[in-house]
Enzyme design. Structure first.
Site, mmCIF file in Angstrom:
data_model
loop_
_atom_site.group_PDB
_atom_site.id
_atom_site.type_symbol
_atom_site.label_atom_id
_atom_site.label_comp_id
_atom_site.label_asym_id
_atom_site.label_seq_id
_atom_site.Cartn_x
_atom_site.Cartn_y
_atom_site.Cartn_z
ATOM 1 N N HIS A 45 4.310 -7.432 2.729
ATOM 2 C CA HIS A 45 4.827 -6.113 2.351
ATOM 3 C C HIS A 45 4.969 -5.254 3.597
ATOM 4 O O HIS A 45 4.047 -5.159 4.399
ATOM 5 C CB HIS A 45 3.886 -5.414 1.363
ATOM 6 C CG HIS A 45 4.428 -4.095 0.910
ATOM 7 N ND1 HIS A 45 5.287 -3.976 -0.157
ATOM 8 C CD2 HIS A 45 4.285 -2.845 1.412
ATOM 9 C CE1 HIS A 45 5.635 -2.711 -0.298
ATOM 10 N NE2 HIS A 45 5.044 -1.998 0.639
ATOM 11 N N ASP A 89 2.365 3.618 -11.114
ATOM 12 C CA ASP A 89 2.886 3.816 -9.763
ATOM 13 C C ASP A 89 4.358 4.200 -9.793
ATOM 14 O O ASP A 89 4.796 5.044 -9.011
ATOM 15 C CB ASP A 89 2.701 2.563 -8.912
ATOM 16 C CG ASP A 89 3.326 2.765 -7.539
ATOM 17 O OD1 ASP A 89 2.842 3.651 -6.819
ATOM 18 O OD2 ASP A 89 4.309 2.086 -7.214
ATOM 19 N N ARG A 99 6.042 11.830 -6.350
ATOM 20 C CA ARG A 99 5.670 12.104 -4.950
ATOM 21 C C ARG A 99 6.903 12.308 -4.091
ATOM 22 O O ARG A 99 6.917 13.132 -3.178
ATOM 23 C CB ARG A 99 4.835 10.948 -4.394
ATOM 24 C CG ARG A 99 3.422 10.912 -4.961
ATOM 25 C CD ARG A 99 2.769 9.566 -4.661
ATOM 26 N NE ARG A 99 2.747 9.270 -3.259
ATOM 27 C CZ ARG A 99 2.824 8.039 -2.741
ATOM 28 N NH1 ARG A 99 2.921 6.989 -3.515
ATOM 29 N NH2 ARG A 99 2.791 7.857 -1.443
ATOM 30 N N SER A 140 -0.671 2.814 -3.989
ATOM 31 C CA SER A 140 0.658 2.491 -4.528
ATOM 32 C C SER A 140 1.038 1.054 -4.148
ATOM 33 O O SER A 140 1.420 0.239 -4.996
ATOM 34 C CB SER A 140 1.673 3.487 -3.953
ATOM 35 O OG SER A 140 2.992 3.051 -4.153
ATOM 36 N N LYS A 162 0.507 -2.697 -6.767
ATOM 37 C CA LYS A 162 1.609 -3.602 -7.104
ATOM 38 C C LYS A 162 1.326 -5.012 -6.607
ATOM 39 O O LYS A 162 1.601 -5.998 -7.288
ATOM 40 C CB LYS A 162 2.923 -3.084 -6.508
ATOM 41 C CG LYS A 162 3.462 -1.878 -7.260
ATOM 42 C CD LYS A 162 4.677 -1.258 -6.586
ATOM 43 C CE LYS A 162 4.318 -0.517 -5.327
ATOM 44 N NZ LYS A 162 5.264 0.441 -4.825
#
Ligand code: URA
Length: 429
Positions: A86, A165, A172, A187, A191
């Protein structure tokens, strides 16, 4: 089971610098997801968290509550180990495209749930959707079958994964509360933990084009995320990598796919190759296969074979000619010299304004739009030779894109020495 609380009481506790209890956090996240806590209350709490922070226990509780808001996937039936990567988001960051098939070619399955771009950072799904026929939406069964066959899948996260999220991230984004370490860490990790990967490598971007502008802040974010992953049984490491300068020579959609294919063909920009191989090594090590050399799988064509199979499995034509923007505009070098700075944020904004990204999440993106730069910091440039090519279908966008590039690069006198910081700045794990 969360006790019953009152949203205002929770907001005031964090506003006054207090620590929230597990029960308060469970209740708040659940009630917000159900619609029992209003957007304005959650945005007020998000701002209090941004200003006053959270301790590690609160962040772990917040992450667990977001995971509990939806389903968890399970890849334990697969015959190979799983590893995911990620990135916290950068400009020209097409690394997922060559990386997922490369790691699959090394025998480790890659379940890559990706997002669409918002703001100046591009989205992996937007890039892949420039390939005719390719589809981002897969059922859980299709995803499992593709992981067992091809070994790599890049697709959209289903609605059921960490719905808290999805709702909170959108809030946000419009309330100035994206850049809070507890909120970014929870967040991302909610996931990734819900996705069920066995190993995870985080590419935490640092610099002008990243959420984290300083190495210290990026290291803090990396440490929090690595601890969250390890506590959840996911073998997690992080690399801190440079995002002062955009990656490669392109920022956009189709043009980034083309650059990624060059890497899979054994060529491509040196920095994209370096980061792809560095992240692949980390993913293989984290998945228990440190013995395999990813550089060799790039060189022998097996990563390219995995790419073609991954694209075809999702309906895409890997041999298709990709869309090209209808209009282009060239910016030339102002003088002979050395390019000493190319600002990632300036390039990202220009690509976004040309139509490669979107201002609202329901906006379409242009497949062919974006920016190509013809030199990287340290390269010699010649007066009048192309420095940037701007691409769009809608030429009225050129002026604003040119405005965002202004002041975004420096050309110094010929012979000026230039030294940039290393691409991989640090490792946390
Ligand atoms: N990416 C995410 O998924 N969440 C954040 O909060 C920031 C980047």
């Amino acid at each position: 089971m969360a006790g019953t609380h009152d949203a205002v009481e929770v907001i005031i506790a964090k506003r006054d610098g207090g620590t929230l209890s597990t029960s308060q956090i469970d209740w708040m996240v659940d009630a917000y997801t159900r619609g029992a806590v209003a957007d304005e209350q959650m945005s007020s709490l998000a701002m209090a968290i941004l200003l006053n922070g959270m301790d590690r226990r609160e962040i772990a509780d917040w992450t667990a509550a977001m995971i509990a808001s939806g389903e968890r996937m399970d890849f334990s039936s697969l015959s190979r180990p799983t590893a995911d990567k990620h990135s916290t988001g950068g400009v020209g960051d097409k690394i997922t495209l060559p990386l997922a098939p490369l790691v699959a070619a090394c025998g480790v399955a890659v379940p890559q749930l990706s997002g669409r771009g918002l703001g100046h950072t591009g989205g992996t799904l937007d890039k892949l959707e420039s390939i005719p026929g390719w589809r981002a939406l897969l059922s859980n069964e299709e995803m499992l079958a593709q992981l067992e066959g091809t070994g790599a899948v890049i697709c959209a996260a289903g609605e059921g994964l960490a719905p808290a999220d999805k709702k909170l991230y959108a809030l946000r984004d419009v309330t100035g509360t994206v850049e809070a370490i507890p909120l970014i860490a929870s967040s991302i990790m909610s996931k990734k933990i819900a996705e069920g990967t066995g190993a995870l490598v985080l590419d935490v971007k640092v610099g002008s084009g990243a959420f984290m502008k300083s190495v210290d802040r990026a290291r803090e974010l990396a440490e929090v995320m690595v601890a969250l992953g390890k506590d959840a049984g996911v073998n997690t490491v992080a690399l801190l990598t440079d995002m002062d300068t955009p990656l490669g020579f392109t920022a956009g959609n189709a043009i980034e796919v083309t650059e990624s294919i060059e890497v899979l063909a054994g060529g491509g920009p040196a920095d994209v190759v370096e980061l792809t191989v560095a992240l692949a090594r980390e993913m293989l090590a984290a998945a228990g296969r440190p013995d395999i050399d990813p550089a060799q799988k790039l060189a022998d064509g097996s990563a390219m074979d995995a790419w073609r199979s991954m694209i075809s499995a999702q309906g895409g034509d890997p041999s298709a000619v990709l869309p090209v923007a209808r209009e282009s505009h060239v910016v030339v070098a102002p003088a002979d010299g050395v390019l000493t700075r190319l600002d990632a944020m300036a390039v990202g904004l220009a690509a976004w304004r040309l139509g490669a990204g979107r201002a609202r999440k329901e906006d379409p993106v242009q497949a062919g739009a974006g920016v190509v730069w013809h030199a990287r910091p340290g390269d010699t440039v010649t007066a009048g030779a192309p420095l940037f090519t701007l691409l769009t279908d809608t030429p009225e966008r050129f002026d604003r894109a040119l405005a965002s590039l202004e002041g975004g690069y420096d050309v110094a006198a010929p012979g000026t020495a230039h030294e940039s910081r290393p691409l991989v700045i640090d490792r946390v794990g």
